[in-house]
Design an enzyme around this catalytic site. Structure first.
Site, PDB file in Angstrom:
ATOM      1  N   LYS A 168      13.553 -45.133  23.846  1.00  0.00           N
ATOM      2  CA  LYS A 168      13.520 -46.466  24.482  1.00  0.00           C
ATOM      3  C   LYS A 168      13.811 -47.570  23.449  1.00  0.00           C
ATOM      4  O   LYS A 168      14.549 -48.527  23.731  1.00  0.00           O
ATOM      5  CB  LYS A 168      12.139 -46.665  25.116  1.00  0.00           C
ATOM      6  CG  LYS A 168      11.837 -48.062  25.591  1.00  0.00           C
ATOM      7  CD  LYS A 168      12.665 -48.490  26.780  1.00  0.00           C
ATOM      8  CE  LYS A 168      12.320 -49.921  27.166  1.00  0.00           C
ATOM      9  NZ  LYS A 168      13.222 -50.445  28.179  1.00  0.00           N
ATOM     10  N   LYS A 237       9.278 -57.988  20.952  1.00  0.00           N
ATOM     11  CA  LYS A 237       8.298 -56.931  20.662  1.00  0.00           C
ATOM     12  C   LYS A 237       9.018 -55.603  20.450  1.00  0.00           C
ATOM     13  O   LYS A 237       8.761 -54.881  19.488  1.00  0.00           O
ATOM     14  CB  LYS A 237       7.321 -56.809  21.849  1.00  0.00           C
ATOM     15  CG  LYS A 237       6.375 -55.616  21.766  1.00  0.00           C
ATOM     16  CD  LYS A 237       5.768 -55.231  23.128  1.00  0.00           C
ATOM     17  CE  LYS A 237       6.774 -54.529  24.025  1.00  0.00           C
ATOM     18  NZ  LYS A 237       6.207 -53.888  25.210  1.00  0.00           N
TER      19      LYS A 237
END
Ligand code: NAD
Length: 264
Positions: A168, A237
């Site tokens: 991811k 993030k």
């Protein structure tokens, strides 16, 4: 079908949980910011994580970051009585948090799949997400039906929790790079009197085409809606988690720093 649980009904969790309920799967849900107003039709609202753990055999998480996932995982592991025997984390939390979460569940005898998703809020609503799950392949068939209700493309990417996060993060690093580079290119083009719509039309049938030129710019920026549903905070993030993971293993990081700075 055994009861399913879902914790975290935010931008992604709410439409994903709705897909489970629409598929007729029995579902109990919770969100600490208020469950009743976020619970999809057909799902039962739980007052706490512990209430879900007492009823749901499989529990899905869609939470903001690793700290929250670790805290909720500790709550799950400590809850009594407990029916939950498998937790599937759909959040993006990074490798270190996935390893810590795996340790929490392993010590409690709960199976765990590290299973982040890609496709955004639109993909979550339409059930067209990609899921990149890591963990014991033996646990995968148990969640195939609910995952198929939420996602079009299911991948078992490895046996070790953390491998889903690695997949991811490298995906989102590429997505962020496309966004940062396309923004610079469009601003340069406009400085030369080129119209944004024209720039995008040319790019999207030429070799510069990418996810930003093909979707985010024409559908979210050119239209002035800015409604991608994925905040810059979350993207920053993810790029920071990618950089931390790359620094740990020592692979090339030349592109990571400028892309990360562009997110600030
Ligand atoms: P969000 O902030 O909209 O939703 C998170 C939800 O979790 C909120 O409703 C919050 O109230 C709830 N929550 C927080 N702490 C909780 C707790 N202790 N107990 C119960 N509920 C709690 O975030 P999001 O955009 O839905 O993203 C969720 C995850 O999915 C993140 O890890 C994100 O990186 C990832 N993700 C997001 C997108 C996107 O396009 N938004 C795409 C792919 C992956």
């Amino acid at each position: 079908m055994a009861m399913l649980g879902f914790v975290g009904l935010g931008a992604m969790g709410k439409p994903m949980a709705a897909r489970l309920a629409q598929a007729g799967l029995p579902l109990i849900v919770h969100d600490k910011a208020g469950t009743a107003e976020r619970a999809p039709a057909g799902a039962r609202a739980a007052a706490s994580v512990a209430e879900i753990v007492a009823e749901a055999e499989t529990l899905f998480l869609s939470l903001p970051d690793g700290k929250v996932v670790e805290a909720v995982s500790r709550e799950i592991a400590a809850a009594k009585p407990r029916k939950t025997s498998l937790v599937v984390d759909l959040s993006t939390i990074g490798l270190e948090a996935a390893h810590k979460t795996a340790a929490i569940f392993s010590a409690a005898g709960i199976a765990y799949l590290d299973a982040p998703v890609s496709g955004g809020v639109t993909g979550a609503s339409k059930g067209t997400l990609a899921v990149m799950a890591a963990g014991s392949k033996a646990d995968f068939p148990r969640v195939e039906a609910p995952l198929k209700a939420m996602a079009k493309n299911l991948f078992h990417v490895g046996e070790k929790p953390g491998q889903g996060q690695a997949m991811k993060l490298l995906n989102n690093f590429l997505s962020a790079t496309a966004m940062a580079a396309t923004s610079e290119a469009v601003i340069f083009g406009e400085s030369q009197g080129l119209d944004m719509g024209t720039i995008l039309s040319v790019l999207n049938v030429s070799t510069g085409q990418n996810t930003a030129s093909g979707d985010k710019f024409p559908n979210r920026i050119l239209t002035g809606t800015f409604n991608a549903g994925f905040t810059v905070r979350l993207m920053a993030k993810d790029v920071a988690l990618y950089r931390a993971a790359v620094a740990d293993v020592g692979t090339s990081a030349k592109m990571g720093e400028p892309v990360s700075k562009a997110m600030m």
